[in-house]
Structure formats: C-alpha cells, structure tokens
Design a protein around this motif. Sequence first.
Motif, PDB file in Angstrom:
ATOM      1  N   MET A   8      33.641 -47.017  31.993  1.00 32.17           N
ATOM      2  CA  MET A   8      32.725 -47.622  32.943  1.00 32.17           C
ATOM      3  C   MET A   8      31.911 -46.581  33.700  1.00 32.17           C
ATOM      4  O   MET A   8      30.800 -46.855  34.125  1.00 32.17           O
ATOM      5  N   ASP A   9      32.495 -45.392  33.884  1.00 33.35           N
ATOM      6  CA  ASP A   9      31.786 -44.409  34.707  1.00 33.35           C
ATOM      7  C   ASP A   9      31.275 -43.210  33.903  1.00 33.35           C
ATOM      8  O   ASP A   9      30.964 -42.176  34.481  1.00 33.35           O
ATOM      9  N   MET A  10      31.157 -43.350  32.588  1.00 31.60           N
ATOM     10  CA  MET A  10      30.678 -42.215  31.791  1.00 31.60           C
ATOM     11  C   MET A  10      29.289 -41.778  32.225  1.00 31.60           C
ATOM     12  O   MET A  10      29.037 -40.591  32.428  1.00 31.60           O
ATOM     13  N   ASP A  11      28.372 -42.723  32.360  1.00 34.49           N
ATOM     14  CA  ASP A  11      26.999 -42.367  32.724  1.00 34.49           C
ATOM     15  C   ASP A  11      26.943 -41.727  34.108  1.00 34.49           C
ATOM     16  O   ASP A  11      26.242 -40.735  34.312  1.00 34.49           O
ATOM     17  N   GLN A  12      27.716 -42.298  35.035  1.00 33.82           N
ATOM     18  CA  GLN A  12      27.731 -41.736  36.395  1.00 33.82           C
ATOM     19  C   GLN A  12      28.327 -40.334  36.406  1.00 33.82           C
ATOM     20  O   GLN A  12      27.794 -39.432  37.064  1.00 33.82           O
ATOM     21  N   ALA A  13      29.438 -40.154  35.683  1.00 39.81           N
ATOM     22  CA  ALA A  13      30.092 -38.845  35.672  1.00 39.81           C
ATOM     23  C   ALA A  13      29.184 -37.778  35.068  1.00 39.81           C
ATOM     24  O   ALA A  13      29.096 -36.652  35.591  1.00 39.81           O
ATOM     25  N   ILE A  14      28.493 -38.125  33.993  1.00 37.19           N
ATOM     26  CA  ILE A  14      27.597 -37.159  33.363  1.00 37.19           C
ATOM     27  C   ILE A  14      26.440 -36.815  34.298  1.00 37.19           C
ATOM     28  O   ILE A  14      26.055 -35.642  34.434  1.00 37.19           O
ATOM     29  N   GLU A  30      33.908 -37.790  45.569  1.00 37.70           N
ATOM     30  CA  GLU A  30      33.932 -39.001  46.383  1.00 37.70           C
ATOM     31  C   GLU A  30      33.537 -40.221  45.560  1.00 37.70           C
ATOM     32  O   GLU A  30      34.117 -41.302  45.720  1.00 37.70           O
ATOM     33  N   ALA A  31      32.566 -40.043  44.665  1.00 32.89           N
ATOM     34  CA  ALA A  31      32.136 -41.152  43.813  1.00 32.89           C
ATOM     35  C   ALA A  31      33.234 -41.556  42.833  1.00 32.89           C
ATOM     36  O   ALA A  31      33.476 -42.752  42.606  1.00 32.89           O
ATOM     37  N   VAL A  32      33.902 -40.561  42.237  1.00 34.10           N
ATOM     38  CA  VAL A  32      35.001 -40.860  41.320  1.00 34.10           C
ATOM     39  C   VAL A  32      36.124 -41.587  42.063  1.00 34.10           C
ATOM     40  O   VAL A  32      36.702 -42.549  41.553  1.00 34.10           O
ATOM     41  N   ALA A  33      36.413 -41.147  43.287  1.00 32.04           N
ATOM     42  CA  ALA A  33      37.457 -41.779  44.086  1.00 32.04           C
ATOM     43  C   ALA A  33      37.099 -43.236  44.386  1.00 32.04           C
ATOM     44  O   ALA A  33      37.956 -44.131  44.303  1.00 32.04           O
ATOM     45  N   ARG A  34      35.830 -43.498  44.697  1.00 33.31           N
ATOM     46  CA  ARG A  34      35.400 -44.872  44.960  1.00 33.31           C
ATOM     47  C   ARG A  34      35.545 -45.725  43.716  1.00 33.31           C
ATOM     48  O   ARG A  34      36.023 -46.863  43.778  1.00 33.31           O
ATOM     49  N   ARG A  35      35.133 -45.182  42.583  1.00 33.62           N
ATOM     50  CA  ARG A  35      35.237 -45.964  41.339  1.00 33.62           C
ATOM     51  C   ARG A  35      36.691 -46.216  40.979  1.00 33.62           C
ATOM     52  O   ARG A  35      37.048 -47.312  40.519  1.00 33.62           O
ATOM     53  N   ALA A  36      37.543 -45.213  41.179  1.00 34.37           N
ATOM     54  CA  ALA A  36      38.972 -45.384  40.883  1.00 34.37           C
ATOM     55  C   ALA A  36      39.584 -46.447  41.780  1.00 34.37           C
ATOM     56  O   ALA A  36      40.362 -47.298  41.329  1.00 34.37           O
ATOM     57  N   SER A  37      39.239 -46.416  43.060  1.00 38.52           N
ATOM     58  CA  SER A  37      39.798 -47.392  44.005  1.00 38.52           C
ATOM     59  C   SER A  37      39.314 -48.797  43.689  1.00 38.52           C
ATOM     60  O   SER A  37      40.060 -49.771  43.781  1.00 38.52           O
ATOM     61  N   ALA A  38      38.061 -48.906  43.251  1.00 39.81           N
ATOM     62  CA  ALA A  38      37.513 -50.225  42.921  1.00 39.81           C
ATOM     63  C   ALA A  38      38.180 -50.823  41.702  1.00 39.81           C
ATOM     64  O   ALA A  38      38.368 -52.020  41.594  1.00 39.81           O
ATOM     65  N   GLU A  39      38.572 -49.942  40.747  1.00 37.16           N
ATOM     66  CA  GLU A  39      39.167 -50.410  39.513  1.00 37.16           C
ATOM     67  C   GLU A  39      40.664 -50.611  39.636  1.00 37.16           C
ATOM     68  O   GLU A  39      41.272 -51.301  38.841  1.00 37.16           O
ATOM     69  N   GLY A  40      41.277 -49.897  40.631  1.00 37.69           N
ATOM     70  CA  GLY A  40      42.728 -49.933  40.724  1.00 37.69           C
ATOM     71  C   GLY A  40      43.276 -51.250  41.235  1.00 37.69           C
ATOM     72  O   GLY A  40      42.575 -52.082  41.756  1.00 37.69           O
TER      73      GLY A  40
END
Length: 243
Positions: free
Chosen positions: A200-206, A233-243
């Motif tokens: 889900m976050d490949m595009d954002q991470a790149i 911070e963005a990865v943490a937000r995405r992880a929290s949203a998915e968790g």
Amino acid sequence: MNKRETTSTGGSTTKGAVVARRALRDGVYDAILEKLLDGSAPPGSSLGIDSLAREMAVSPTPVREALVQLEHTGLVSRVALKGYRVAPPMTPEQLEELFDMRTILEVAAVERAAGHSDDLLPELRVAHAQHVLAAHRVREVRGAGETPPDFADLRDYFAADWEFHLTIIRAAGNRFLTQSAESLSAHVHRLRQTVQHGTMDMDQAIAEHTAILAAFETGDPEALRASMRSHLEAVARRASAEG
C-alpha cells in the motif's frame, strides 16, 4: 610427529563441525523467520520444536537454538509448559517506541553521513534504484497492485527498502550506530508481521526516499534531517492506520 598431526586434524574437524552447526542453525533461523513473516505461522500460533524439525528434516537442536535466538528478537515468546509461540502483534505503544528509536537513530545517522556525501551518493543512488526496481517487480508479478502480493513477492522489496536506510547508517562512520540499526532489523521484520501495508505504501516510500536522496545531493543539513524525520513519521502513520 604423529601426535601433532592427530591434534591438528582433530582441531580442524572440530572447527569444521562448529561452522557447519552454525550454518545449519542460521538456515533454520531463516526458514522459521520466513514462516513468521509470510503468514504461515500467524501471531499466537504454536511453534513445536519436534514438528518444525520434521518439517525441515533436521534434528531438534538447531530448531531449539533458532527459537531461542528468535525469542531474543521478540518475534517469538516462550510460554511455561506450552513451549514457543509466535509473538502477538505489536501494540500501539510498541509501534510508537520503535519509530521513536528509529527517528533518534536515523536522524543522527543522516547528520553524520552528510559529511561523507561524496562517497555515499553513488552507493545511495544504487540502493534507491534497487528499491524502485524491486517495487516495479512486485507490481509486475501481481498486476500493478490489483492483487496483494504474498511474502515471497515482497521479500526483495523489503530488503531493498531496509538497505536504503542501512546504506545511510553505515556512511555515518560509527560502528555502534550501525550495530544498533542492525539489531533493529528483527523489530522492523516484526512490524511487517504486524501490519501488512507493504504494497500500500510503495509509492509513498519511494517518493520519500527520493526526497532523502535529493537532500543529500543538495547538501542541506536541515533538509536532510527534515526529509528523514518526515519519512519515518509517515511510515509510522501508515503502520498505525493499518494496524
């Protein structure tokens, strides 16, 4: 003369046996780790030493040693009278602490690596290109994200993503900083076990890695700190949203 030859041969045999045993244990460790991350051993499930040994066609000893090693990472836990189990998903508090630690460590790393940008940039460009290529392969395999890929598809992507970060950390030139980062790798694995957000976050991470690379190319220390902090911070937000 004969005694000396016998002792030498015996020593070589002993060292060879130790190396072989370590290689076997490491192979078993990797095989169990993949089971944890690909979903075939979900959180809370039992990890029987004898059944794993039969499955992998090894003795129980390397399995037991690998599970002890995995217990130290937090990926598995040992329950009295019940044996080993896959650890439960990371709690919101654990996720917050993990990203807090990563931010402390990785922002410090970019500050120190900035002084070695001439040597770092060629390696970082390669690491970034490999990350982009790995993401492209995932899309190819699974039809541009129409079907969520399994762990086998994502393995190279995850490795390339983490290697981008390790390339920066190693360039900081502090062996203890590097060791600390490498010790976090198991917890990063556990994060992926906890939240299946890799595709889900490949595009954002790149895009975020691209910003970090651009900051190194401009040599702006504040931009470097900001880009790495923003990414984590963005990865943490995405992880929290998915968790």
